[in-house]
Design an enzyme around this catalytic site. Structure first.
Site, PDB file in Angstrom:
ATOM      1  N   ARG A 179       0.833  -1.221   0.000  1.00  0.00           N
ATOM      2  CA  ARG A 179       0.000   0.000   0.000  1.00  0.00           C
ATOM      3  C   ARG A 179       0.862   1.262   0.000  1.00  0.00           C
ATOM      4  O   ARG A 179       0.551   2.244   0.685  1.00  0.00           O
ATOM      5  CB  ARG A 179      -0.951   0.027   1.199  1.00  0.00           C
ATOM      6  CG  ARG A 179      -1.994  -1.062   1.232  1.00  0.00           C
ATOM      7  CD  ARG A 179      -2.969  -0.966   0.075  1.00  0.00           C
ATOM      8  NE  ARG A 179      -4.075  -1.877   0.262  1.00  0.00           N
ATOM      9  CZ  ARG A 179      -4.056  -3.161  -0.091  1.00  0.00           C
ATOM     10  NH1 ARG A 179      -2.991  -3.676  -0.670  1.00  0.00           N
ATOM     11  NH2 ARG A 179      -5.120  -3.919   0.125  1.00  0.00           N
ATOM     12  N   SER A 253     -10.360  -0.576   3.364  1.00  0.00           N
ATOM     13  CA  SER A 253      -9.618  -0.766   4.619  1.00  0.00           C
ATOM     14  C   SER A 253      -9.140   0.577   5.141  1.00  0.00           C
ATOM     15  O   SER A 253      -8.517   1.335   4.394  1.00  0.00           O
ATOM     16  CB  SER A 253      -8.384  -1.637   4.398  1.00  0.00           C
ATOM     17  OG  SER A 253      -8.751  -2.883   3.877  1.00  0.00           O
ATOM     18  N   GLU A 349      -4.538   3.800   6.222  1.00  0.00           N
ATOM     19  CA  GLU A 349      -4.208   3.565   4.808  1.00  0.00           C
ATOM     20  C   GLU A 349      -4.527   4.807   3.956  1.00  0.00           C
ATOM     21  O   GLU A 349      -3.714   5.186   3.123  1.00  0.00           O
ATOM     22  CB  GLU A 349      -5.007   2.345   4.316  1.00  0.00           C
ATOM     23  CG  GLU A 349      -4.478   1.801   3.011  1.00  0.00           C
ATOM     24  CD  GLU A 349      -5.371   0.714   2.437  1.00  0.00           C
ATOM     25  OE1 GLU A 349      -5.298  -0.412   2.899  1.00  0.00           O
ATOM     26  OE2 GLU A 349      -6.116   1.009   1.492  1.00  0.00           O
TER      27      GLU A 349
HETATM   28  N1  EPU Z   1     -10.998 -10.540  10.470  1.00  0.00           N
HETATM   29  C1  EPU Z   1     -11.667 -10.645  11.651  1.00  0.00           C
HETATM   30  N2  EPU Z   1     -12.580  -9.689  11.957  1.00  0.00           N
HETATM   31  C2  EPU Z   1     -12.850  -8.641  11.123  1.00  0.00           C
HETATM   32  C3  EPU Z   1     -12.163  -8.541   9.911  1.00  0.00           C
HETATM   33  C4  EPU Z   1     -11.217  -9.515   9.595  1.00  0.00           C
HETATM   34  O1  EPU Z   1     -11.453 -11.549  12.434  1.00  0.00           O
HETATM   35  O2  EPU Z   1     -13.706  -7.821  11.453  1.00  0.00           O
HETATM   36  C5  EPU Z   1     -10.053 -11.605  10.080  1.00  0.00           C
HETATM   37  C6  EPU Z   1     -10.690 -12.424   8.944  1.00  0.00           C
HETATM   38  O3  EPU Z   1     -11.455 -13.479   9.456  1.00  0.00           O
HETATM   39  C7  EPU Z   1      -9.492 -12.941   8.207  1.00  0.00           C
HETATM   40  C8  EPU Z   1      -8.442 -11.862   8.438  1.00  0.00           C
HETATM   41  O4  EPU Z   1      -8.887 -11.052   9.518  1.00  0.00           O
HETATM   42  O5  EPU Z   1      -9.032 -14.145   8.737  1.00  0.00           O
HETATM   43  C9  EPU Z   1      -8.191 -11.037   7.204  1.00  0.00           C
HETATM   44  O6  EPU Z   1      -9.396 -10.444   6.736  1.00  0.00           O
HETATM   45  P1  EPU Z   1      -9.701 -10.262   5.174  1.00  0.00           P
HETATM   46  O7  EPU Z   1      -9.463 -11.509   4.418  1.00  0.00           O
HETATM   47  O8  EPU Z   1     -11.037  -9.603   5.047  1.00  0.00           O
HETATM   48  O9  EPU Z   1      -8.567  -9.275   4.663  1.00  0.00           O
HETATM   49  P2  EPU Z   1      -7.890  -8.011   5.327  1.00  0.00           P
HETATM   50  O10 EPU Z   1      -6.498  -8.358   5.699  1.00  0.00           O
HETATM   51  O11 EPU Z   1      -8.768  -7.447   6.381  1.00  0.00           O
HETATM   52  C10 EPU Z   1      -6.835  -7.132   3.108  1.00  0.00           C
HETATM   53  C11 EPU Z   1      -6.775  -5.832   2.379  1.00  0.00           C
HETATM   54  C12 EPU Z   1      -8.057  -5.607   1.590  1.00  0.00           C
HETATM   55  C13 EPU Z   1      -8.211  -6.753   0.615  1.00  0.00           C
HETATM   56  C14 EPU Z   1      -8.240  -8.077   1.380  1.00  0.00           C
HETATM   57  C15 EPU Z   1      -8.241  -9.271   0.454  1.00  0.00           C
HETATM   58  C16 EPU Z   1      -5.331  -4.373   3.660  1.00  0.00           C
HETATM   59  C17 EPU Z   1      -5.243  -3.219   4.579  1.00  0.00           C
HETATM   60  N3  EPU Z   1      -6.561  -4.750   3.311  1.00  0.00           N
HETATM   61  O12 EPU Z   1      -7.874  -7.015   4.076  1.00  0.00           O
HETATM   62  O13 EPU Z   1      -7.910  -4.414   0.869  1.00  0.00           O
HETATM   63  O14 EPU Z   1      -9.395  -6.621  -0.151  1.00  0.00           O
HETATM   64  O15 EPU Z   1      -7.068  -8.195   2.210  1.00  0.00           O
HETATM   65  O16 EPU Z   1      -6.990  -9.379  -0.185  1.00  0.00           O
HETATM   66  O17 EPU Z   1      -4.305  -4.924   3.246  1.00  0.00           O
HETATM   67  C18 EPU Z   1      -8.316  -2.073   0.902  1.00  0.00           C
HETATM   68  O18 EPU Z   1      -7.102  -1.910   0.892  1.00  0.00           O
HETATM   69  O19 EPU Z   1      -9.111  -1.097   0.905  1.00  0.00           O
HETATM   70  C19 EPU Z   1      -8.864  -3.414   0.955  1.00  0.00           C
HETATM   71  C20 EPU Z   1     -10.162  -3.644   1.089  1.00  0.00           C
END
Ligand code: EPU
Length: 353
Positions: A179, A253, A349
């Site tokens: 990012r 995010s 972010e």
């Molecule tokens: N989780 C929780 N509770 C929550 C949210 C997440 O326990 O409320 C856990 C989920 O169960 C999962 C883990 O955290 O095991 C990761 O969650 P998720 O797969 O939704 O991905 P993320 O790490 O929260 C990142 C990116 C997203 C992208 C997704 C998929 C960043 C900051 N965010 O989110 O990007 O779509 O992975 O690749 O790296 C963005 O940048 O705007 C964005 C949406």
């Protein structure tokens, strides 16, 4: 309000249309209220030079605005907002190695992902439905479901906001990180991206390593999905847990997933064994910020009219009429509670202006 046509100072260039006291509410996906002293729409490289030549706005501070999906507006913007509306899409080159595609910075990101697939050029499918414009994509090296923009990037053209000269930057010059890019660091506020070129290599290889996609394969029994199927899966996954900015204001995010040292990671896992974490090649560890925020009990909570999305704690939302100040207050409260419980500082972010 009708834009005023101001001739640029003695330059012989066509006039630019300046919108004064322009509301930015419709130009940021959070739907936050703010006004720009002046706003100019940029449809081509020469428009940037027209602004730079302008007797009043040439030397004023400038804010480049793409799709507005990565900013939190906490106050009115003094100076001139350059709203990027450079359109156009074309195949530059096709060979046995792949496709080189060039796109105007003002094009909508998701439309371009869908268009490349329609043309039979796969490679961007994992990045479907990310809100924002093509020009903003390299700024924060957008990424999702195992693919980052830098993996499909070739080069971009930008205009220097001081000299008005065109520059071309390749992958190395962009200094892409998680990012992050040179446009958030050394070149922050200094250039305006006008066109981006993507390299979509042949043969196409599906990227299916992300847990949510593995689940889709198991659910459907389709272990060799086409690019179109992956696109449909990503759209479905995102729609299930991320709010559509057209319905609920948000910037995706709100925080980056923090990277911690191996020692810190071991310590945190020791205390919270169920913490979601991803080991990185250098031994450090990326933690799921959404999990940390969720563990602190923030899901569904609000401060004023700003809230934490019910289905993804990493996403802050505008519950209707929120101000940037409310969003920032909520973000600080979240940062404090995550720091208090885990000793980890979450970094926002989006750009907070
Ligand atoms: N989780 C929780 N509770 C929550 C949210 C997440 O326990 O409320 C856990 C989920 O169960 C999962 C883990 O955290 O095991 C990761 O969650 P998720 O797969 O939704 O991905 P993320 O790490 O929260 C990142 C990116 C997203 C992208 C997704 C998929 C960043 C900051 N965010 O989110 O990007 O779509 O992975 O690749 O790296 C963005 O940048 O705007 C964005 C949406």
């Amino acid at each position: 309000m009708q834009p005023r046509r101001d001739p640029p100072h003695d330059s012989g260039l066509a006039p630019i249309a300046v919108e004064y006291r322009r509301s930015l509410r419709d130009f940021n996906t959070f739907g936050l209220p703010a006004t720009a002293t002046a706003l100019v729409r940029i449809a081509c490289d020469a428009d940037v030079r027209r602004v730079l030549d302008h007797h009043e706005h040439g030397r004023a501070p400038k804010l480049v605005l793409g799709g507005g999906s990565n900013v939190v507006l906490t106050r009115d913007v003094a100076g001139v907002v350059l709203k990027v509306e450079v359109m156009g899409r074309r195949l530059v080159q096709e060979s046995a190695e792949g496709w080189l595609v060039e796109v105007g910075a003002g094009e909508n990101w998701h439309d371009i992902v869908a268009w490349t697939l329609d043309q039979g050029w796969p490679g961007l499918e994992n990045l479907a439905l990310i809100p924002g414009s093509v020009g903003a994509a390299p700024v924060q090296n957008i990424g999702a479901y195992g693919v980052e923009l830098k993996d499909r990037f070739h080069s971009l053209d930008a205009v220097d906001l001081v000299t008005g000269r065109n520059v071309t930057l390749d992958t190395q010059a962009c200094h892409f990180g998680y990012r992050d890019s040179v446009f958030k660091n050394d070149l922050a506020g200094k250039s305006l991206i006008v066109r981006v070129r993507f390299w979509l290599p042949r043969p196409w290889q599906p990227m299916l390593g992300y847990l949510d996609l593995e689940r889709k394969m198991a659910e459907t029994g389709d272990t060799a999905p086409s690019a179109r199927t992956i696109f449909d899966w990503v759209c479905a996954i995102r729609r299930a847990k991320l709010p559509d900015p057209a319905e609920i204001g948000n910037v995706g995010s709100f925080f980056k997933n923090p990277v911690v040292s191996p020692e810190q990671c071991r310590d945190i896992i020791g205390r919270d064994p169920e913490i979601v974490h991803y080991p990185l090649a250098d031994g450090s560890c990326k933690l799921a910020a959404g999990w940390l925020i969720d563990a602190c009990g923030w899901k569904g909570k609000s401060v004023g009219r700003a809230g934490v999305y019910e289905r993804q704690a990493l996403v802050l939302v505008n519950r209707g009429g929120a101000t940037g100040a409310e969003v920032v207050t909520l973000a600080r409260a979240i940062q404090e509670s995550v720091y208090g419980r885990f000793g980890i500082r979450l970094e926002p972010e989006p750009m907070i202006l």
